[in-house]
Enzyme design. Structure first.
Site, mmCIF file in Angstrom:
data_model
loop_
_atom_site.group_PDB
_atom_site.id
_atom_site.type_symbol
_atom_site.label_atom_id
_atom_site.label_comp_id
_atom_site.label_asym_id
_atom_site.label_seq_id
_atom_site.Cartn_x
_atom_site.Cartn_y
_atom_site.Cartn_z
ATOM 1 C CG HIS A 34 -2.059 -0.954 1.095
ATOM 2 N ND1 HIS A 34 -2.652 -1.558 2.176
ATOM 3 C CD2 HIS A 34 -2.729 -1.405 0.010
ATOM 4 C CE1 HIS A 34 -3.638 -2.331 1.754
ATOM 5 N NE2 HIS A 34 -3.692 -2.256 0.444
ATOM 6 C CB THR A 74 4.547 -2.311 -5.309
ATOM 7 O OG1 THR A 74 3.495 -1.752 -4.512
ATOM 8 C CG2 THR A 74 5.490 -3.105 -4.422
ATOM 9 C CB SER A 114 -1.785 0.799 -10.249
ATOM 10 O OG SER A 114 -1.971 1.319 -8.969
ATOM 11 C CG ASP A 155 -4.531 -5.352 -5.214
ATOM 12 O OD1 ASP A 155 -3.289 -5.330 -5.183
ATOM 13 O OD2 ASP A 155 -5.242 -4.502 -4.650
ATOM 14 C CG HIS A 202 -7.860 -1.203 -4.060
ATOM 15 N ND1 HIS A 202 -7.356 -0.068 -3.490
ATOM 16 C CD2 HIS A 202 -6.847 -2.094 -4.071
ATOM 17 C CE1 HIS A 202 -6.095 -0.275 -3.165
ATOM 18 N NE2 HIS A 202 -5.757 -1.497 -3.509
#
Length: 127
Positions: free
Chosen positions: A12, A41, A59, A65, A92
């Protein structure tokens, strides 16, 4: 590389510096993995460790994810390191919960904080 274990890295926003520092400290062990990461990240990890090859997906809020979740479900990801920020609301959040659920369902090692990640990496460096 065929047969190479795959590690997914996600952090995060408030934990991205910590992930970059973690990668810098464990660059040698991480180099033995195929590394996939959410977009931002992955960029931060590459900046911190230019020698690491990182496959950057979307992203997190834009589907990254979910992309990693799909890779877990198909057996492509062997370990998840996800530095979460429990103090910040995430728009999210359902994607985050789905991702951690998949890691649990498919029984892959998962670290949600630095202390656990350090132990996982130390364990894997003993291989």
């Amino acid at each position: 590389m065929e047969g190479q274990r795959c590690i997914a890295l996600i952090a995060h926003d408030e934990k991205k510096d910590d992930m970059a520092d973690f990668a810098r400290h464990h660059q040698k062990v991480l180099a033995s993995f195929r590394i996939v990461a959410t977009g931002t990240t992955g960029g931060r990890v590459q900046e911190a460790c230019p020698g690491l090859e990182v496959i950057r997906l979307k992203s997190g809020p834009l589907g990254g994810d979910q992309q990693i979740g799909a890779m877990i479900a198909t057996g492509e990801v062997d370990m998840l390191i996800f530095f979460t920020d429990p103090l910040t609301a995430m728009p999210h959040d359902v994607d985050v919960k789905a991702l951690t659920r998949l890691a649990t369902v498919y029984d892959i090692p998962m670290a949600l904080n630095r202390a656990t990640a350090e132990n996982l990496i130390d364990f894997n460096s003993a291989d």
